[in-house]
Design a protein around this motif. Structure first.
Motif, short mmCIF file in Angstrom:
data_model
loop_
_atom_site.label_atom_id
_atom_site.label_comp_id
_atom_site.label_asym_id
_atom_site.label_seq_id
_atom_site.Cartn_x
_atom_site.Cartn_y
_atom_site.Cartn_z
N GLU A 127 0.84 -1.21 0.00
CA GLU A 127 0.00 0.00 0.00
C GLU A 127 0.87 1.25 0.00
OE1 GLU A 127 -3.30 -1.93 2.84
OE2 GLU A 127 -2.77 0.16 3.34
N VAL A 128 1.86 1.28 0.90
CA VAL A 128 2.68 2.47 1.08
C VAL A 128 3.53 2.75 -0.15
CG1 VAL A 128 4.66 3.34 2.36
CG2 VAL A 128 2.75 2.35 3.59
N LEU A 129 4.14 1.68 -0.70
CA LEU A 129 5.07 1.88 -1.82
C LEU A 129 4.35 1.80 -3.17
CD1 LEU A 129 7.94 -0.33 -0.37
CD2 LEU A 129 7.61 2.13 -0.11
N GLN A 130 3.07 1.52 -3.11
CA GLN A 130 2.24 1.45 -4.31
C GLN A 130 2.78 0.54 -5.39
OE1 GLN A 130 1.26 5.44 -5.40
NE2 GLN A 130 0.21 5.82 -3.47
N LYS A 131 3.30 -0.60 -4.96
CA LYS A 131 3.66 -1.66 -5.92
C LYS A 131 3.70 -2.97 -5.14
CE LYS A 131 8.55 -0.79 -5.26
NZ LYS A 131 9.78 -0.25 -5.74
N ASP A 132 3.70 -4.09 -5.86
CA ASP A 132 3.83 -5.38 -5.19
C ASP A 132 5.22 -5.52 -4.62
OD1 ASP A 132 1.35 -6.29 -5.40
OD2 ASP A 132 1.71 -7.71 -7.05
N VAL A 133 5.30 -5.89 -3.37
CA VAL A 133 6.59 -5.98 -2.71
C VAL A 133 6.72 -7.35 -2.06
CG1 VAL A 133 7.98 -5.03 -0.85
CG2 VAL A 133 6.63 -3.51 -2.26
N SER A 134 7.87 -8.00 -2.27
CA SER A 134 8.11 -9.28 -1.58
C SER A 134 9.04 -9.01 -0.40
CB SER A 134 8.76 -10.28 -2.52
OG SER A 134 10.10 -9.92 -2.74
N LEU A 135 9.18 -10.01 0.48
CA LEU A 135 10.07 -9.87 1.63
C LEU A 135 11.50 -9.60 1.17
CD1 LEU A 135 9.17 -12.54 4.27
CD2 LEU A 135 9.17 -10.07 4.50
N THR A 136 11.92 -10.33 0.13
CA THR A 136 13.28 -10.14 -0.37
C THR A 136 13.47 -8.71 -0.88
OG1 THR A 136 13.28 -12.44 -0.95
CG2 THR A 136 15.03 -11.14 -1.88
N ASP A 137 12.47 -8.19 -1.60
CA ASP A 137 12.55 -6.79 -2.08
C ASP A 137 12.76 -5.84 -0.91
OD1 ASP A 137 11.94 -7.67 -4.59
OD2 ASP A 137 9.80 -7.21 -4.43
N LEU A 138 12.08 -6.14 0.20
CA LEU A 138 12.16 -5.22 1.34
C LEU A 138 13.54 -5.20 1.96
CD1 LEU A 138 8.89 -5.56 3.46
CD2 LEU A 138 9.69 -3.58 2.20
N VAL A 139 14.15 -6.38 2.10
CA VAL A 139 15.38 -6.41 2.89
C VAL A 139 16.67 -6.47 2.09
CG1 VAL A 139 14.16 -7.48 4.83
CG2 VAL A 139 15.43 -8.93 3.25
N ASN A 140 16.60 -6.85 0.79
CA ASN A 140 17.89 -7.12 0.13
C ASN A 140 18.71 -5.88 -0.19
OD1 ASN A 140 16.63 -6.20 -2.12
ND2 ASN A 140 16.80 -8.09 -3.31
N SER A 141 18.14 -4.69 -0.03
CA SER A 141 18.96 -3.51 -0.30
C SER A 141 19.54 -2.90 0.98
CB SER A 141 18.15 -2.48 -1.10
OG SER A 141 16.89 -2.29 -0.51
N ALA A 142 19.55 -3.66 2.06
CA ALA A 142 20.18 -3.16 3.29
C ALA A 142 21.64 -2.82 2.98
CB ALA A 142 20.11 -4.21 4.38
N ALA A 143 22.10 -1.64 3.42
CA ALA A 143 23.47 -1.23 3.14
C ALA A 143 24.46 -2.03 3.97
CB ALA A 143 23.64 0.27 3.43
#
Ligand SMILES: *[C@@H]1O[C@H](CO)[C@@H](O)[C@H](O)[C@H]1NC(C)=O
Ligand SMILES: *[C@@H]1O[C@H](CO)[C@@H](O)[C@H](O)[C@H]1NC(C)=O
Ligand SMILES: *[C@@H]1O[C@H](CO)[C@@H](O)[C@H](O)[C@H]1NC(C)=O
Length: 630
Positions: free
Chosen positions: A231-247
């Motif tokens: 809802e917030v990002l206005q696109k389909d998001v998977s768990l991997t999408d959420l966490v894999n860009s951690a710096a």
């Protein structure tokens, strides 16, 4: 090499508060016990001059904060009682005795319920337009978050900020799966299995089945978080999408208590950080654990592991037990400058440190903080000086490619064999060897550049720790079996970046074929001596691949991305323990010269500028010019 150090120093100086402004950091903690270790870190960050804002729900759960940082609260609709009840229910399920798999199902249900209750606070955050607007306008540089409840992660994506994780781990291996670290089911037992890394065929099958369920488990658990993020990002998001860009992943465990596997260099192990404020463990609790053990639950297992970690860390601390007895075999010259700081600290912390130094040595200032043992050598200081002067002179002669490479190689071989003479003298001194053998050392700490400490450690059958910048021929990645794909990792003597054309890749592949040959030449004398000493044929790989820990004096952010082994620890900037501001002119001049020389070919300025400098006569010429002008 020197210039790379220089770059690391510059960046570290920039990062240090006082010399430049600290960053502005948004901290999104997880409530409860997780906050206990994070809050120590947050206090330190604030103490070091960063502007820290901690985001806390208005009604929260064990979230003691201090004056050291700013706290921003956001409105929530739940009461403390609702949170308490959800947690009590969660605990109650763990204490029920049910048979497998009913116990697991009941626990899973309790997890999801507890999670959804606490995640309600995150939904409330995203309903509070005022808080969101304030956060967006605050101009944060980054988010530091414990991602177990995922709220900080969603917020970081929403605000388009880079984020750093501080965590113990996800239940479903996501902290290894998202950064693409291999977790072969045949060797890495899954969290809900009762297996070790030594599995029978059927245990492996069980392990594989559990690993298939893992993502399903996490998707269920994080159902609400995924709904909110979409809802917030206005696109389909998977768990991997959420966490894999951690710096950066700051992981609150120690790799020595885990199963062996390659990890990404942005995964930093900070096991023991929870013990910043250590108290001795009550002995009774530890023993009673055994009563529980076996009756149920993996959660207990986790608690037991943590408990063990505590015990071992307490044991490792000096004062509570004896420190170790350490033999240090340094490399002479500038390499000693950074190592001596470490050696002093080790001695300060109660370890008994003995530093082995040649009688005639080269810039080896020592202090009273540790014992120094000298061994006789046959060379004079002049011979050492001369070989080094010749080495420098060869670097300053301008010759065309590939003659320059050959000349430098020749000079390196000569330099190595001169200095290695000191190691041969060590192994001729029966008295020194006998003394070392009888001293009962626990381990060897060595800079392996000249290989002498490594050979000695093998001779004395002691575990050894490397403290180093790197080998010229990629051996520090090849020996621990870290992949260095030729298409993406430019070799040291190429002029390439990680973005190569087809022909550059071919060139890179050719150079990599020469690498081992190059190192075998440089270490010829060392290999001869080790075969004599150890009375068997020894290769370079045999010598170095059993290092217990690789302490590497560089920072992964200046390197090309590649998986590394968890016993490779990056300590870039440690050379700057005693920093002075850099003279600005030298640095600017060097960069100007380089930009002029190699304009346009640089994708990653810091790395490839130093790469260019390392690899060319021209580069070294420019440094000297820079210094002359400066
Ligand atoms: C944050 O503010 C900027 C302008 O100040 C705006 O462009 C952007 O959309 C805002 N982002 C969010 C997530 O509200
Ligand atoms: C390398 O050094 C040896 C002796 O030190 C010398 O004979 C040979 O010509 C040198 N080769 C090059 C390419 O400089
Ligand atoms: C070290 O001493 C022990 C006995 O004290 C002996 O067995 C061993 O061979 C010695 N090792 C070396 C490398 O001299």
């Amino acid at each position: 090499m020197a210039l790379r150090h220089c770059w690391a120093c510059i960046s570290i100086l920039l990062l240090l508060p006082g010399l430049s402004d600290g960053g502005k950091l948004l901290v999104v903690p997880m409530v409860g016990s997780h906050w206990l270790s994070l809050k120590e870190v947050v206090e330190k960050l604030s103490e070091r001059g960063h502007e820290v804002v901690v985001l806390v729900p208005e009604v929260s759960w064990h979230m003691e904060t201090t004056q050291a940082y700013k706290v921003v609260t956001h409105p929530v609709s739940q009461t403390l009682e609702e949170l308490d009840n959800a947690f009590q229910e969660y605990v109650a399920v763990h204490l029920m005795q049910k048979a497998f798999p009913l116990n697991v199902l009941a626990m899973y249900k309790a997890y999801v319920h507890t999670y959804n209750t606490f995640f309600g606070q995150c939904k409330d955050l995203f309903r509070s337009q005022e808080t969101l607007k304030f956060l967006n306008q605050s101009g944060f540089d980054a988010v530091l978050t414990d991602p177990i409840f995922m709220c900080g992660t969603i917020l970081a994506h929403h605000l388009s900020l880079p984020f750093v994780f501080f965590m113990r781990g996800f239940g479903c291996n996501l902290h290894f799966a998202a950064p693409q670290c291999p977790s072969p089911p045949s060797y890495i037992p899954r969290l809900f299995s009762f297996n070790s890394d030594d599995m029978t065929f059927f245990q492996r099958v069980e392990n594989a089945l559990i690993s298939l369920l893992e993502l399903q488990y996490c998707n269920g658990f994080y159902g609400e978080a995924l709904k909110l993020s979409s809802e917030v990002l206005q696109k389909d998001v998977s768990l991997t999408d959420l966490v894999n860009s951690a710096a950066i992943w700051l992981l609150r465990f120690d790799f020595v208590f885990e199963y062996v596997r390659p990890v990404m260099p942005n995964m930093v192990f900070v096991g023991g950080i929870n013990c910043a404020k250590g108290k001795p463990l009550p002995k009774v609790t530890t023993c009673r654990r055994n009563l529980f053990h076996g009756s149920y639950s993996n959660h207990n297992n986790m608690a037991l592991r943590l408990c063990w970690a505590w015990i071992s860390i307490l044991l490792l601390l000096p004062g509570l037990s004896d420190g170790g007895k350490l033999l240090v075999v340094p490399m002479v010259g500038s390499h000693w400058l950074s190592m001596k700081e470490v050696v002093e600290k080790l001695s300060e912390r109660g370890h008994e440190v003995v530093v082995l130094v040649p009688e005639v040595s080269w810039h080896m200032e020592t202090t009273q903080a540790y014992k120094v043992v000298k061994h006789p050598v046959s060379q004079t200081l002049e011979e050492l000086d001369n070989s080094f002067k010749e080495y420098v002179a060869r670097h300053l002669t301008e010759k065309p490619y590939p003659i320059n490479g050959l000349v430098m190689y020749n000079a390196s071989v000569h330099l190595f064999s001169t200095f290695f003479g000191q190691c041969k003298d060590l192994f001729r001194s029966q008295e020194t060897l006998k003394f070392l053998n009888q001293s009962g050392f626990d381990a060897v700490l060595t800079d392996p550049f000249f290989m002498c400490g490594t050979i000695l450690a093998h001779h004395l059958s002691l575990p050894f720790v490397f403290f180093m910048r790197g080998f010229g021929c990629n051996l520090h990645f090849a020996a621990p079996q870290c992949p260095s794909p030729l298409s993406y990792i430019p070799r040291l003597f190429s002029f390439n970046s990680d973005r190569m054309t087809f022909f550059q890749r071919v060139e890179n592949a050719l150079i990599s074929l020469l690498e081992l040959h190059y190192c075998n030449g440089i270490y010829r004398e060392a290999l001869k001596l080790s075969s004599e000493v150890l009375q068997k044929d020894v290769s370079l790989m045999d010598l170095v691949n059993s290092a217990a820990i690789w302490i590497l004096r560089f920072d992964f952010v200046f390197e090309y991305v590649r998986p590394v082994m968890p016993n490779m620890v990056f300590v870039g900037g440690i050379n700057c323990a005693k920093e002075k501001p850099l003279p600005k002119i030298v640095y600017l001049q060097t960069v100007k010269n380089l930009r002029g020389n190699q304009a346009g070919s640089c994708q990653q300025p810091p790395t490839c500028i130093s790469q260019m400098l390392l690899s060319t006569n021209k580069g070294l010429g420019s440094i000297t010019q820079g210094f002359r002008h400066g």
